[in-house]
Design a protein around this motif. Structure first.
Motif, PDB file in Angstrom:
ATOM      1  N   GLY A 108      -4.281   7.512  -2.224  1.00 41.00           N
ATOM      2  CA  GLY A 108      -5.182   7.695  -1.111  1.00 41.00           C
ATOM      3  C   GLY A 108      -6.402   6.491  -1.239  1.00 41.00           C
ATOM      4  O   GLY A 108      -6.577   5.792  -0.247  1.00 41.00           O
ATOM      5  N   ASP A 109      -7.135   6.567  -2.371  1.00 40.97           N
ATOM      6  CA  ASP A 109      -8.203   6.036  -2.682  1.00 40.97           C
ATOM      7  C   ASP A 109      -7.881   4.341  -2.621  1.00 40.97           C
ATOM      8  O   ASP A 109      -8.559   3.471  -1.624  1.00 40.97           O
ATOM      9  CB  ASP A 109      -8.843   5.968  -3.842  1.00 40.97           C
ATOM     10  N   GLN A 162      -5.234   2.899  -1.475  1.00 40.33           N
ATOM     11  CA  GLN A 162      -4.740   2.442  -0.115  1.00 40.33           C
ATOM     12  C   GLN A 162      -5.787   2.374   0.663  1.00 40.33           C
ATOM     13  O   GLN A 162      -5.843   1.284   1.715  1.00 40.33           O
ATOM     14  CB  GLN A 162      -3.866   3.601   0.475  1.00 40.33           C
ATOM     15  N   GLU A 163      -6.846   3.297   0.923  1.00 40.46           N
ATOM     16  CA  GLU A 163      -7.781   3.094   1.799  1.00 40.46           C
ATOM     17  C   GLU A 163      -8.657   1.844   1.527  1.00 40.46           C
ATOM     18  O   GLU A 163      -9.036   0.989   2.309  1.00 40.46           O
ATOM     19  CB  GLU A 163      -8.942   4.421   1.719  1.00 40.46           C
ATOM     20  N   ALA A 164      -8.802   1.352   0.162  1.00 43.28           N
ATOM     21  CA  ALA A 164      -9.565   0.276  -0.426  1.00 43.28           C
ATOM     22  C   ALA A 164      -8.952  -0.950   0.457  1.00 43.28           C
ATOM     23  O   ALA A 164      -9.579  -1.860   0.960  1.00 43.28           O
ATOM     24  CB  ALA A 164      -9.641   0.242  -1.581  1.00 43.28           C
ATOM     25  N   VAL A 170       0.845  -1.281  -0.093  1.00 40.69           N
ATOM     26  CA  VAL A 170       0.062  -0.020   0.013  1.00 40.69           C
ATOM     27  C   VAL A 170       0.895   1.303   0.019  1.00 40.69           C
ATOM     28  O   VAL A 170       0.378   2.488  -0.191  1.00 40.69           O
ATOM     29  CB  VAL A 170      -0.967   0.086   1.428  1.00 40.69           C
ATOM     30  N   ARG A 205      -4.478  -3.795  10.943  1.00 40.88           N
ATOM     31  CA  ARG A 205      -4.478  -2.490  10.365  1.00 40.88           C
ATOM     32  C   ARG A 205      -3.806  -1.382  11.138  1.00 40.88           C
ATOM     33  O   ARG A 205      -3.047  -0.633  10.400  1.00 40.88           O
ATOM     34  CB  ARG A 205      -6.127  -1.796  10.177  1.00 40.88           C
ATOM     35  N   GLU A 254      -0.736   0.635   9.843  1.00 32.22           N
ATOM     36  CA  GLU A 254      -0.552   2.099   9.848  1.00 32.22           C
ATOM     37  C   GLU A 254       0.678   2.596  10.794  1.00 32.22           C
ATOM     38  O   GLU A 254       1.177   3.589  10.498  1.00 32.22           O
ATOM     39  CB  GLU A 254      -1.858   2.574  10.403  1.00 32.22           C
ATOM     40  N   LEU A 256      -6.711  -0.953   3.099  1.00 37.65           N
ATOM     41  CA  LEU A 256      -6.726  -0.799   4.813  1.00 37.65           C
ATOM     42  C   LEU A 256      -8.054  -1.273   5.359  1.00 37.65           C
ATOM     43  O   LEU A 256      -8.144  -1.893   6.285  1.00 37.65           O
ATOM     44  CB  LEU A 256      -6.279   0.580   5.085  1.00 37.65           C
ATOM     45  N   ALA A 257      -9.078  -1.024   4.552  1.00 38.38           N
ATOM     46  CA  ALA A 257     -10.657  -1.271   4.709  1.00 38.38           C
ATOM     47  C   ALA A 257     -10.877  -2.735   4.953  1.00 38.38           C
ATOM     48  O   ALA A 257     -11.442  -3.194   5.767  1.00 38.38           O
ATOM     49  CB  ALA A 257     -11.509  -0.738   3.924  1.00 38.38           C
TER      50      ALA A 257
END
Lengths: 463, 463
Positions: free
Chosen positions: B122-123, B125-127, B117, B137, B141, B129-130
């Motif tokens: 950003g998008d 990466q978020e997808a 990641v 997580r 992080e 991590l979620a």
């Protein structure tokens, strides 16, 4: 200057804490050596790994080297010899007292002894083999019988193996009873009654499983073996590609005869890198410790090839002597076209050579890559054509000259992209290492095309 | 052609048995894909490692890539994403169904998720991590909070540790009871009550020792830890230099927060090498899968620098326009002197850049190395001076011209040796990566000295 400058190379910040041989420590050791102060020298050398001591021996001058080895005496470790640059080993072995040498070699694993002796002259090799116990000498001589740069040479003959029907408890009991486990091992190899490998189990899995679990239930997925004949560079590639830690080596009957561990593979990978980078630059094998004459001999052939290609390019220029004598600006500008072509060609070439080595450039994508490099050459060519067109006009006040150099630039950068990928791919097809010979071919092409396009166009357009 | 041709590179013999993705298999997979035959495709892909599948995705065209990922469906493994070239990850993640992506990521170790990641937008990466469970997580992080290219990013947060007073039996019982041992681990790290590392024990030693032996009695010698802030290239260097297999990573209070294993270090070493070789050729970061526009953008700056240096060299030639117009043979021969200097300089430079990276070139031997390179330049210069002197006489019938080119050759090759070592050493001293910028400086020097020496001597001697 270059756009990825932001990510300054971290490796140039010599972190003293990672590398134990600091400049200060080296000075202290040499100072102690000068006063023949063995105690102080030993104190300073105590934290050094054998690899650091080898580095130190490589960096100091031959006179200090001899004195240091003599003063160090019986503490000289076999690992230092293993870590030492091949060019220096014979010199150091010659300085070591025979009893020190014998003590140093006795503790090495068989793969390290093989690595140590394989490039030595007959006498030095004999001196080392004579220090080994019979069983060890047989193992080393067996390894030496395999081809150079093969898995057979790289492997360690001491393998931890067990029959396939064992339970976890059997494996643990066996290892606990065994009094000569190898220094480094990561798997137990399971073999059938004919000694053929059926799989391997990590030590972690053995420790994490109940004693009554069958070893065959916890085999590692993706198990691979290497033939003794396999090239060490293929072995290193496979370790890196498949994230392997250790793998058995098998003979022609599929019997397990040795094991290769990742530290050896990493070492080979590093050497392969060195070889690629040196070959791309036309530097034969060699080390910083080589003497002048050895270095001259290693570099002369490549410079000789370059001289021939430069003379070829000059012959192209010679065809246009009459044109140049009428318009000397051509002589001023012509190296620019050739130089840009050479650089663009080297860019394409380096990407292609590296991609061939990592097997990313294959039959499946070679045409797409060639098309891309040609388009990149076209785009870069147009950018620099515009710039050089303007330079031609401003500097020499001749729009026609600007047009000529701009056109020649586009032609040469397109050819550079084509040759940059095409040459290494063709060389690889005919079985020549692309890293070794591509550079000479590509710059010959870009020099000749560059001079011919520029001077030829000038002869047509300007007169 | 080159004297070490005898040792033909083994890596060009693509051994099908080492690399599972053969051309034939790739064709079969694409054939199955064309007929939407998922069963046949799965049969063909079954023996492939995630790294092979990633290679395949890189080699096929974007259209096939999208169709293959869709047809492959839920079998898509997180390891494929990890192995995939960074330039392609976002594209592939965009194609994956969210539920497939979640399943793929869930099985990865924390260091692999971080690697996956860290370079994503950003998008994307978020997808990813979620999809992780809370504890995972948080670990990811935390790693992402460390600087890029640091040990903190490289490490895996899952460490097998035990208190320093444990016996071998305690360690074995602990590991057997533990139900989430890491996939790959090679040591148990011993910590004091404040979680500071006091040493580590190999699993092999734990298995080989009696149950009542104290772990502190069988600690590995040469134990090292890395700070979370340490650069990953220093980590890779230390793994290679000191033959390490795994090492704990500690925070500012010396507490163990993670562990780095050799496969990650080997990966970094490989990337560092790629970076060096690409930078020496003036190629920015990039991959074969990059689009034309990205590649143009990566290469333009370096070609721009080269254009400036080529124009500088042309300005030197322009000073001698009058001389050249009287004797056009000078224009024919002058590129030879510059080209030989450039090649000899590149040889010295490559040796020096590599030696700086491996820390073999230090303050202790820099003067000896410079002296050697200058002497090598002198010796090579004399050889080629004699040859070119003869060429000058035979080709142009002018002994004076032969003398001029011979002298210029010697001068330029000596300067090439001096600049080839001096430039990278100076760049390294001022904190610039020698691999990045040395080439431009050195060839500028050899071009200018080559043209100036040759044309300047000609102006004096021939008229």
């Amino acid at each position: 200057m270059i756009d990825d400058n932001k990510e300054l190379h971290p490796e140039i910040e010599y972190a003293e804490d990672v590398y134990s041989l600091s400049a200060r420590r080296l000075s202290a050791i040499l100072f102690a050596l000068d006063r023949d102060d063995r105690d102080e020298m030993m104190v300073q050398m105590e934290p050094l790994h054998a690899a650091d001591i080898a580095d130190m021996l490589e960096q100091i001058n031959p006179n200090d080297r001899r004195r240091l080895i003599t003063l160090y005496g019986a503490d000289f470790d076999g690992d230092i010899l293993s870590e030492l640059d091949e060019g220096l080993r014979e010199e150091v072995i010659g300085v070591l007292h025979p009893s020190v040498l014998a003590g140093a070699v006795r503790d090495l694993e068989s793969d390290d002894v093989v690595d140590l002796v394989e490039d030595l002259e007959g006498d030095a090799q004999e001196a080392i083999l004579a220090t080994l116990e019979d069983a060890d000498r047989v193992a080393v001589e067996k390894s030496l019988a395999y081809p150079e740069f093969s898995a057979g040479r790289l492997m360690q003959s001491h393998v931890v193996k067990g029959p396939e029907h064992w339970l976890v408890g059997d494996a643990i009991d066996y290892m606990r009873r065994s009094d000569d486990l190898p220094e480094d091992f990561y798997h137990m190899v399971l073999v059938d009654p004919r000694m053929r490998a059926v799989g391997h189990v990590t030590l972690g899995k053995i420790l994490g499983a109940p004693r009554d679990q069958k070893l065959t239930d916890i085999l590692e997925p993706g198990f691979r073996t290497f033939s003794v004949e396999e090239s060490e560079s293929n072995v290193a590639y496979a370790f890196n590609q498949y994230h392997m830690i250790s793998a058995p080596v098998v003979d022609e009957h599929e019997r397990v005869v040795g094991v290769i561990t990742i530290d050896d593979a990493m070492n080979v990978l590093d050497e392969e890198h060195e070889e690629d980078i040196m070959r791309l630059a036309g530097v034969g094998e060699g080390s910083l410790a080589d003497k002048v004459i050895e270095t001259v001999r290693a570099r002369l052939p490549w410079l000789g090839v370059n001289l021939l290609t430069a003379i070829l390019a000059s012959m192209v220029i010679a065809q246009f002597e009459a044109t140049i004598s009428q318009f000397v600006a051509l002589a001023v500008l012509m190296p620019i076209v050739a130089s840009m072509g050479g650089n663009a060609g080297t860019q394409s070439l380096t990407v292609a050579v590296r991609a061939i080595a990592t097997r990313d450039l294959t039959g499946a994508n070679v045409w797409r890559v060639i098309r891309r490099e040609v388009l990149v050459g076209l785009a870069n060519g147009i950018v620099f054509a515009v710039i050089m067109g303007i330079v031609g006009v401003v500097w020499f006040g001749s729009p026609a000259l600007g047009l000529v150099i701009a056109t020649a630039m586009v032609i040469n950068l397109v050819i550079a992209g084509l040759a940059g990928v095409g040459v290494p791919v063709l060389l690889e097809k005919v079985g020549v290492d692309p890293a070794l010979a591509s550079g000479a071919f590509v710059t010959t092409v870009t020099d000749i095309v560059g001079f011919f396009a520029f001077l030829g166009l000038a002869a047509v357009v300007l007169f």
